[in-house]
Design a protein around this motif. Sequence first.
Motif, short mmCIF file in Angstrom:
data_model
loop_
_atom_site.label_atom_id
_atom_site.label_comp_id
_atom_site.label_asym_id
_atom_site.label_seq_id
_atom_site.Cartn_x
_atom_site.Cartn_y
_atom_site.Cartn_z
N LYS A 121 2.26 1.86 -3.26
CA LYS A 121 1.22 1.90 -4.29
C LYS A 121 1.41 0.79 -5.32
O LYS A 121 1.29 1.00 -6.54
CB LYS A 121 1.18 3.28 -4.96
CG LYS A 121 0.81 4.40 -4.00
CD LYS A 121 0.70 5.74 -4.70
CE LYS A 121 0.30 6.83 -3.69
NZ LYS A 121 0.18 8.16 -4.32
N SER A 178 -4.02 -1.45 -6.56
CA SER A 178 -4.99 -0.43 -6.95
C SER A 178 -5.61 0.22 -5.72
O SER A 178 -5.92 -0.47 -4.74
CB SER A 178 -6.09 -1.04 -7.82
OG SER A 178 -5.56 -1.54 -9.03
N LEU A 179 -5.81 1.54 -5.77
CA LEU A 179 -6.38 2.29 -4.66
C LEU A 179 -7.50 3.19 -5.17
O LEU A 179 -7.38 3.83 -6.22
CB LEU A 179 -5.29 3.15 -4.00
CG LEU A 179 -4.06 2.40 -3.45
CD1 LEU A 179 -3.00 3.39 -3.00
CD2 LEU A 179 -4.46 1.47 -2.32
N VAL A 234 0.83 -1.20 0.00
CA VAL A 234 0.00 0.00 0.00
C VAL A 234 0.87 1.26 0.00
O VAL A 234 0.62 2.20 -0.76
CB VAL A 234 -0.96 0.00 1.21
CG1 VAL A 234 -1.68 1.33 1.34
CG2 VAL A 234 -1.97 -1.14 1.06
N THR A 272 -4.11 2.80 -10.56
CA THR A 272 -3.14 1.71 -10.51
C THR A 272 -1.83 2.23 -11.07
O THR A 272 -1.76 2.63 -12.23
CB THR A 272 -3.61 0.50 -11.33
OG1 THR A 272 -4.92 0.11 -10.91
CG2 THR A 272 -2.66 -0.67 -11.14
N ALA A 273 -0.82 2.26 -10.24
CA ALA A 273 0.48 2.77 -10.66
C ALA A 273 1.14 1.79 -11.64
O ALA A 273 0.81 0.60 -11.67
CB ALA A 273 1.38 2.97 -9.44
#
Length: 852
Positions: A657, A660-661, A654, A693-694
């Motif tokens: 990253k 997905s957040l 988290v 989503t990075a």
Amino acid sequence: MRSLLLRRAPVALAVSVLVAACGGGGGGSGEPPAAAAPATSTTAAPAPITLTGTAAIGAPLPGATVTLRDASGTVLTTTTDSGGRFAFADLKADDRVLQLAVSAQLGQRQVVHYALVPGLKESRTANVTPLTTAIASLAAGSAVPTDLDASVLASLSPETVRSAGEQLGYAIAPLVAKLAPGMDPLGTPFVADGRGVDLVLDHLEVTIRPDAVYVANKMAMGGVDDASTAAGTAKVPRSALATKSVSRTGKAVADGVTQVADASASTDGFDELAARFADCFAVPADQRMTNRSTASATVHPACASLALPGYQHNGTDFALRWARALNSTTIDTTRGASFLRPEVRLRVSSSPERIAVNLNFRDADGNGYTTPEVIEKQADGTWRLYGNRRAANGFVEATLSHRTDLTRAPAGTGYANVNTSQVEAGFRLSFDPRLTFGADGSIQYPVADFTTATGYASALTYTAVRTAAAAASPARSAVGCVVVTGPGRFDTTGNKWMGFFPHGLVLKRPTSSPLQDYMAIDGRLTPVQRQALDAAAIGQAVSGAGNGTANSGFCGDGTTVSSSPAYVVENEALKNQVNPLTGAADPSIDGRDVLWNTGARYARMAPDADMVQQLSSNPLVTFHVIDNTGVLRMRFSTRYLGELPPVSLMKDLVALKKVSLFDRATLSRWLDFDAGGADITGDVSTVSAAWTTAPNAFGADGIGFYSEVYRSIPGAGLRGPLSIWPASQSGGTSGLWASDPDLAADLDAMPGTNFYWWNGTFAREPVNGSCSGSTPTVMNSNVTLGVGRGDRSFADRALGARWLGTDALARACLGTGGSGASNAALDRELWTRTYTDKNVRVYVYVQNKRFR
């Protein structure tokens, strides 16, 4: 002199120049073709450099995004071909460390791997595999490999990267000597065809942890009939790079580095199996299954020949297990669908040769699928589907979760345990109870309906299965409860334990689920009950397991108010986390002490190093199935195949990253009770959401919406005069007090009033506005909406259930009397779900509560 990495962006390359024929041996017959010679320069400028390699995990990673980063901050990307091969052309020399990253969709999972290149002086090979990820982790000092920025790359020494590769090379040397002599994980060119370097990848499982990198030989590990685990696992401590000494081979190897077992097996024929799957799915969809009825269907010979006679997997035959795919018009290889080389998970037996694999494939629209299978090698060298030969649908998978709870105690209440912000690591215990048993021991899993697209009867409930079983002639029995046992042990006091609860966990059907196609953790066995269970033979009644009242014997009435099948072996409260609604650190949403996690779902101690090793090395888990007459009907073992990551990994995923957040607007719309929007107060049935989503992160494959109203009892402490437990319940004390007095004393000593979710149950929905008369249904809704890993939003999607508004608190039926409650809370959650490359199910929750 250092120079810029790049002269210009890479151009698309023909397949003939995708892999350079430079450096290293061990490729065997899988040696790739030579690269085309670079054009002759007519100037004095240095010749351009090509960086080529293969991205693979034992199976190739086709269509993957490959990123190249240098210490100057330059970033380039390209894509792998069908064999996982890639190239960057027209580069310039650089003596600093570079990083390669590969992100691929492999079936339903997203796979991300890294490699560090210790300088670029001439054209060379740089592969990206689990082994190079291990080297990168050791060199960078990170338990979570991730994209490194320019400053970090500039600080890394090429010698450190080479040393890390040397340590890992020593750890895997026994196997490499047998399968690919002279192999260098980074620099040896290879083709992902199951030979040479790729066969080594087929054998090895890499686990990256904060203390060390572990490498296990999957071909040397025990199957479901073998209690051994992790035979010959190699370990490379992170301190290895600083403590090098000279080994007997003359190489610099650190103290504490151990070596992997050299057991080996062949995966020749895997590509032929993938080709036969492609042939099956070239048959038109309407011809793959014919003569359909509710009970059976005729499978096309090109598909039926994939499986052996007697195939059974989790209670299903080949037709039912593969019905969804066989009926699909998009899983069609004439339209571009593809099947990859099987991915090794674990060697199950050597005589006959059986291997548990993942079958990864894509449909014509690019959607990925993964189907676990057990395959058996035939006398002619081909492989066919064997199945796990299990009559029940039961399995275990590892889970990680990160929970940000926005709940703050209402002013003046002093509630001390309302916020559950925490991170958890554990297992999901999955069992479908829709089985029936005959007096002769026959087992049926009556869920098929081949007239449907999935092959399964739509919305078939446990109640319907049980009713049909009772009406059969002769009558059949149904599942009463299931006891699950796995690795775990008590401390010296016998009050606390780590790992699985040593006497066993009891699973029952959740009353909150109308379908009841899964079971939730309800309680723990006593030592006497465990002895009775172990003493019982299949087909015999288990002492105390009769179908009595709720919570009596093993099964009681077979139902539970619990709704979760997740068992937590390690957890940690989160403090000073960033509030996603404000973007600032927020101590007001600090999680409660993990001592409050007192139910049957939680281990009472964090696992020590020995228990971590057991839980992360394909642990053996046993299911004991007791029917509704108290008879032990099944006892089978299964392995969780993979690792159980620590909670520290979940925090890092988290923080970095890597998952997905949700965006702030989505969280505010659904969880900010202070916003006062119409979709907050009233029930809703359609939802919208957006998330980020990075790059090189594990993209979400599911978005979840959960809401419930639960009733609860406020009070201080757990026993004696401080507790408001009714005298009718254990004499006015919590059962926890008697079972674990040390823990009860700790909780009693905590200041503040406690609002008990642990003691709570679901509120009930009124019937025609009344809480009397017909039994109301519980007030909860749990929906997961599937999404593509490339998706970032959806709009106005139907939930298929109600998302409870805050007005649900006013209408909820909370009961009366001592065990009833006048207090209640509306709990709402959003989450993203994904799977890591190790098959670990990952949830990121954000939740909030409103109180009554």
